[in-house]
Design a protein around this motif. Structure first.
Motif, short mmCIF file in Angstrom:
data_model
loop_
_atom_site.label_atom_id
_atom_site.label_comp_id
_atom_site.label_asym_id
_atom_site.label_seq_id
_atom_site.Cartn_x
_atom_site.Cartn_y
_atom_site.Cartn_z
N ARG A 43 15.92 4.08 -13.58
CA ARG A 43 16.98 3.08 -12.53
C ARG A 43 17.22 1.95 -13.40
N TYR A 44 16.67 1.20 -13.76
CA TYR A 44 16.34 0.40 -14.54
C TYR A 44 17.85 -0.24 -15.69
N GLY A 49 22.99 -0.86 -18.12
CA GLY A 49 24.19 -0.68 -17.98
C GLY A 49 24.83 0.50 -19.53
N ILE A 50 23.56 1.03 -19.26
CA ILE A 50 22.87 2.04 -21.29
C ILE A 50 23.33 3.42 -20.32
N GLU A 51 24.51 3.43 -20.22
CA GLU A 51 25.38 4.77 -20.35
C GLU A 51 24.91 6.28 -20.79
N ASN A 52 23.91 6.19 -22.10
CA ASN A 52 23.47 6.99 -22.76
C ASN A 52 22.01 7.50 -22.49
N TYR A 53 21.53 6.86 -21.46
CA TYR A 53 19.80 6.82 -20.99
C TYR A 53 19.58 7.95 -21.52
N ALA A 54 20.08 8.89 -20.73
CA ALA A 54 19.42 10.13 -21.31
C ALA A 54 18.66 10.54 -22.41
N LYS A 89 25.68 3.04 -29.89
CA LYS A 89 25.97 3.85 -31.24
C LYS A 89 24.62 4.62 -31.55
N ASN A 90 23.51 4.10 -31.02
CA ASN A 90 22.47 4.43 -31.69
C ASN A 90 21.16 4.23 -30.84
N PRO A 91 20.56 5.22 -30.26
CA PRO A 91 19.73 5.65 -28.48
C PRO A 91 18.64 4.83 -29.82
N ALA A 92 18.21 5.03 -31.29
CA ALA A 92 17.27 5.07 -31.71
C ALA A 92 16.77 3.13 -31.69
N VAL A 93 17.53 2.56 -31.50
CA VAL A 93 17.91 1.24 -31.94
C VAL A 93 17.03 0.39 -30.68
N PHE A 94 17.18 1.34 -29.41
CA PHE A 94 15.97 0.97 -28.63
C PHE A 94 14.85 0.99 -28.47
N LYS A 95 14.05 2.52 -28.76
CA LYS A 95 13.03 1.59 -29.65
C LYS A 95 12.08 0.96 -30.58
N LYS A 96 13.41 0.49 -31.21
CA LYS A 96 13.19 -0.54 -32.48
C LYS A 96 13.09 -1.96 -31.30
N MET A 97 14.18 -2.03 -30.47
CA MET A 97 13.97 -3.05 -30.46
C MET A 97 12.63 -3.81 -29.21
N VAL A 98 11.92 -2.39 -28.34
CA VAL A 98 10.37 -2.27 -27.88
C VAL A 98 9.56 -2.42 -29.07
#
Length: 104
Positions: A43-44, A49-54, A89-98
């Motif tokens: 939910r957070y 604003g991350i629309e491709n959260y799924a 553009k690339n969901p993998a970016v979030f993993k890289k940020m983590v």
């Protein structure tokens, strides 16, 4: 399957199968047990604003097992619009940020 609550976030049965196939037994079990935590974190991300959260949930479900403060901290370290655009553009970016936050 114990992940039906993810249907409420727009995931479908194929997504749940992908999660099951791509996680170890411990992570899968924790995703089933910590419904409130995982739901709050999804939910957070969605409200941020991350629309491709799924897509992020399916590829990196273990991230959503972080405690709420730790999860929100990821978002606070980056420019909001930049983060949204890069993850879109690339969901993998979030993993890289983590990973970056965890290692610095």
């Amino acid at each position: 399957m114990a992940l039906e609550y993810l249907y409420d976030f727009g995931l479908d049965s194929r997504d749940l199968e992908d999660i099951k196939d791509n996680t170890n037994e411990t992570t899968f079990s924790e995703l089933s047990l910590f419904v409130g935590l995982v739901s709050d974190n999804i939910r957070y991300m969605k409200d941020f604003g991350i629309e491709n959260y799924a897509q992020v949930v399916v590829k990196y479900p273990e991230i959503f097992l972080r405690d709420g403060e730790s999860f929100k901290n990821i978002f606070s370290k980056f420019d909001k619009e930049d983060l949204i655009n890069k993850v879109e553009k690339n969901p993998a970016v979030f993993k890289k940020m983590v990973d970056f936050i965890d290692n610095n």
